[in-house]
Design an enzyme around this catalytic site. Structure first.
Site, short mmCIF file in Angstrom:
data_model
loop_
_atom_site.label_atom_id
_atom_site.label_comp_id
_atom_site.label_asym_id
_atom_site.label_seq_id
_atom_site.Cartn_x
_atom_site.Cartn_y
_atom_site.Cartn_z
N CYS A 314 0.97 -1.62 -0.06
CA CYS A 314 -0.31 0.23 0.14
C CYS A 314 0.82 1.54 -0.15
CB CYS A 314 -1.28 0.14 1.32
SG CYS A 314 -1.66 -1.65 1.29
N ARG A 343 5.10 -12.20 5.46
CA ARG A 343 4.81 -11.39 6.63
C ARG A 343 5.61 -12.78 7.86
NH1 ARG A 343 -1.57 -9.73 6.02
NH2 ARG A 343 -0.73 -7.58 4.21
N GLN A 361 0.00 -10.87 -3.95
CA GLN A 361 -1.67 -10.38 -4.36
C GLN A 361 -1.51 -10.08 -5.27
OE1 GLN A 361 -1.76 -8.04 -0.68
NE2 GLN A 361 -3.59 -9.07 -0.15
N ASP A 363 -3.07 -7.56 -6.58
CA ASP A 363 -2.93 -5.84 -5.26
C ASP A 363 -3.11 -4.67 -6.35
OD1 ASP A 363 -3.44 -4.62 -3.25
OD2 ASP A 363 -1.29 -4.15 -2.68
N HIS A 365 -3.67 -0.25 -5.54
CA HIS A 365 -4.53 0.23 -5.18
C HIS A 365 -5.03 2.11 -6.37
CE1 HIS A 365 -2.13 -0.66 -2.50
NE2 HIS A 365 -3.25 -0.55 -1.80
N LYS A 444 -16.11 -1.46 4.28
CA LYS A 444 -14.64 -2.01 3.21
C LYS A 444 -16.28 -2.96 3.00
CE LYS A 444 -13.21 -5.09 6.76
NZ LYS A 444 -12.51 -6.48 7.21
N HIS A 491 -8.29 0.27 -2.10
CA HIS A 491 -7.27 -1.14 -1.94
C HIS A 491 -7.89 -2.39 -2.18
CE1 HIS A 491 -4.18 1.15 1.36
NE2 HIS A 491 -5.34 1.28 1.32
ZN LIG Z 1 -3.61 -1.50 0.07
#
Ligand SMILES: [Zn+2]
Ligand SMILES: [Zn+2]
Length: 620
Positions: A314, A343, A361, A363, A365, A444, A491
């Protein structure tokens, strides 16, 4: 953030039979007395635990009783016994339980004065129960409140320390089955006694019990760790706990999913970025993760500075956003990234593809003006539906709203929530509202699916970030009047972690991937060695249509090769001998065993290529 949900939770669930029983650790005295798991069947499940304890105590006098709560799909009870239990013991316990059910003893609640209650369990040599009562007593004393009366439930000959609730009588307990015995530390504390935990399941009808037992067996067979090995998709090694080594076939599945998603994203105007994996802790201090999340980061020292392997993408995307002045005309900006994330999960919690330390991911944004939010969310919901249709899954949505402890302007929250609600309403389909379940910086939308075994998985999320990225990284765009304004940041991940997604798909399809996703789409099998060259020639025809093909050149017999290809769940098999090669035809066999009519090589190749472009998979 799609990426910020606590990973242990996010990744929990899928896996072996034991995982199906994952119960929350119960440590405090209150937790130990809390018998429910939050389901209407809980009173029956927990009542079955009492009956099991009655049976164990009867068959093994002197047994020390731990606790016996309801859990998802069943119940357990922890016992301290003189010897390890065997499968035969479980049968005997089941038999003894059946007698108690038949006797239809009513469950009766009684309250005893504190001292009397304690003496009751001391007399019966139940030290774990006494310990719970002593803890409650100490707590009441600490709070300056009187010790409440001791609540016990009695049925027939058995009395347990318990707050309930229970069914009326033991006769109301439906068909049950004891499933397994596992070790469990008293109070989840590895310094305390190791007890024997017996798991059982109980249902209202025999049919439900049978279905459950079938699902459980099937889940074992479909376990992605087992299939991952059998289908040669991936492996794990001690040199990198919690990080998959992807074998060629697993990597093909991965790349195929990724390119499908890239295609979707490109058609929607996303722009792909890539940001560094090793990042200074200064970034995480600014984003706030350093305080909250440091323990989960892998840290690296270099030249007197502290860096971490990024646990999420992010904040780094804001550097791309801020690399130039953004105008209202530039928005929405959709940056997607396949970032490799790390992680630092405790090694003891790692499991298969679903609890990992390293993952990627899909992912993204998205930076939007408030007036663009509704349309953007609506489009995102469409993207989710489309991507899930490729694997025959139907997403369900849950809208999680502002929690009590939230950062940011309440008016902004209100506006964002109403815009998201508009988008959900406009997108049609069902969604539920989970009040106050948003994160502290974002409302969310959580995405759920049910797999082929009817198991529910929480997949990815869409979060509308009002604070974290826009405020902490001071993001602006210039509006029509030349004034700086804050964008909103969305996100979102659709597959979520590719590792977890693939793990779920392996189990959902039991390894039989749809044609478009299958790592090997067709196997060509020569009848004899002299046919190998022609098989290669045929394979080249298929490969020229971008099909994924293998020729089985091994020295096994043809029948074995067919069995092998079936075991590998390859969608098509083509056996070539003199006749087929002479005529340049193929008589394909599907993995379901269907023998299709012979057709020319080119026509088969064209048909297969067309089929494999079609990503629609009907829901199973
Ligand atoms: Zn994010
Ligand atoms: Zn009880």
């Amino acid at each position: 953030m799609a990426n910020e949900a606590p990973p242990a939770d996010e990744q929990a669930g899928i896996g072996d039979a034991e995982d199906l029983f994952e119960a929350p650790a119960r440590g405090s005295a209150e937790e130990l007395l809390d018998a429910s798991a939050g389901d209407p069947l809980d009173p029956m499940r927990h009542s079955a635990a009492h009956v099991m304890a009655e049976a164990v105590l009867d068959l093994f006098p002197g047994t020390k009783l731990g606790i016996g709560p309801a859990i998802d799909d069943g119940f357990y009870y922890d016992f301290e016994l003189e010897r390890p239990l065997t499968p035969k013991d479980l049968e005997a316990i089941e038999g003894r339980m059946a007698k108690s059910v038949e006797a239809d003893h009513p469950f009766v609640r009684r309250e005893l004065p504190p001292e009397e209650g304690r003496a009751f369990f001391v007399e019966r040599s139940q030290p774990f129960k006494v310990e719970i009562l002593d803890d409650l007593g100490a707590k009441a004393k600490g709070e300056g409140t009187p010790m409440p009366p001791v609540s016990v439930f009695e049925h027939g000959p058995f009395v347990d320390l318990c707050k309930g609730p229970h069914v009326e009588s033991t006769g109301k307990i439906g068909p049950f089955k004891l499933l397994a015995v596992a070790g469990a530390y008293w109070r989840g504390d590895e310094k305390r006694q190791m007890l024997q935990r017996i798991y059982g399941t109980v249902w209202s009808t025999q049919e439900e019990l049978d279905q459950y037992l079938w699902r459980r067996e099937e889940a074992k067979k479909r376990d992605h760790r087992r299939l991952g090995r059998e289908l040669d998709l991936f492996s794990f090694h001690d040199v990198s706990p919690g990080a998959a080594f992807w074998h060629p076939k697993g990597q093909r599945i991965w790349r195929t999913l990724e390119s499908a998603m890239r295609e979707l994203q490109e058609s929607r105007g996303y722009q792909e970025i890539s940001t560094p994996i090793v990042v200074s802790k200064k970034l995480w201090e600014q984003s706030g993760h350093w305080d909250l999340y440091r323990d989960n980061m892998f840290l690296i020292e270099s030249e007197g500075q502290t860096f971490s392997l990024k646990p999420m993408n992010c904040p780094e995307s804001t550097y791309v956003y801020r690399s130039k002045l953004r105008s209202y005309r530039d928005l929405p900006l959709r940056f997607n990234e396949y970032g490799r994330l790390h992680r630092n999960e405790r090694s003891g919690t790692l499991s298969g593809l679903t609890r990992v330390r390293q993952f990627i991911q899909d992912d993204a944004h998205l930076y939007v003006r408030p007036d663009q939010l509704t349309a953007e969310i609506e489009a995102l919901l469409g993207e989710v539906r489309e991507a899930y249709s490729w694997v025959g899954l139907e997403p369900r949505f849950a809208f999680a709203t502002k929690p009590d402890k939230a950062l940011g302007d309440p008016a902004l929250w209100e506006r964002a929530e109403s815009l998201i609600k508009d988008a959900l309403d406009r997108a049609g389909g069902n969604y539920v509202v989970k009040p106050k379940d948003g994160t502290f910086y974002a409302p969310k939308i959580d995405i759920y699916i049910d797999d082929a075994l009817g198991r529910e998985w929480q997949m990815a999320t869409i979060q509308v970030d009002l604070v974290m990225l826009p405020e902490r990284f001071d993001l602006t765009y210039i509006d029509e009047d030349g004034q700086p304004q804050r964008p909103m940041a969305i996100h979102r991940a659709i597959y979520g972690s590719l590792e977890r997604f693939i793990g779920i798909l392996v189990e959902h399809f039991a390894g039989a991937f749809p044609l478009w996703l299958a790592p090997v789409q067709a196997v060509v099998i020569p009848i004899a060695d002299r046919h190998i060259d022609a098989c290669e020639e045929f394979a080249a025809v298929l490969r020229s249509r971008a099909l994924r093909v293998e020729v089985d050149r091994s020295d096994g017999r043809m029948q074995n090769k067919i069995r092998l290809a079936q075991g590998q769940k390859v969608p098509y098999m083509v056996v070539l001998g003199d006749r087929e090669i002479e005529a340049r035809t193929a008589s394909p066999r599907t993995r379901g065993g269907e023998q299709q009519p012979a057709e020319p090589w080119d026509s088969f190749a064209d048909r297969l290529a067309a089929e494999s472009l079609d990503r629609r998979v009907s829901a199973t």
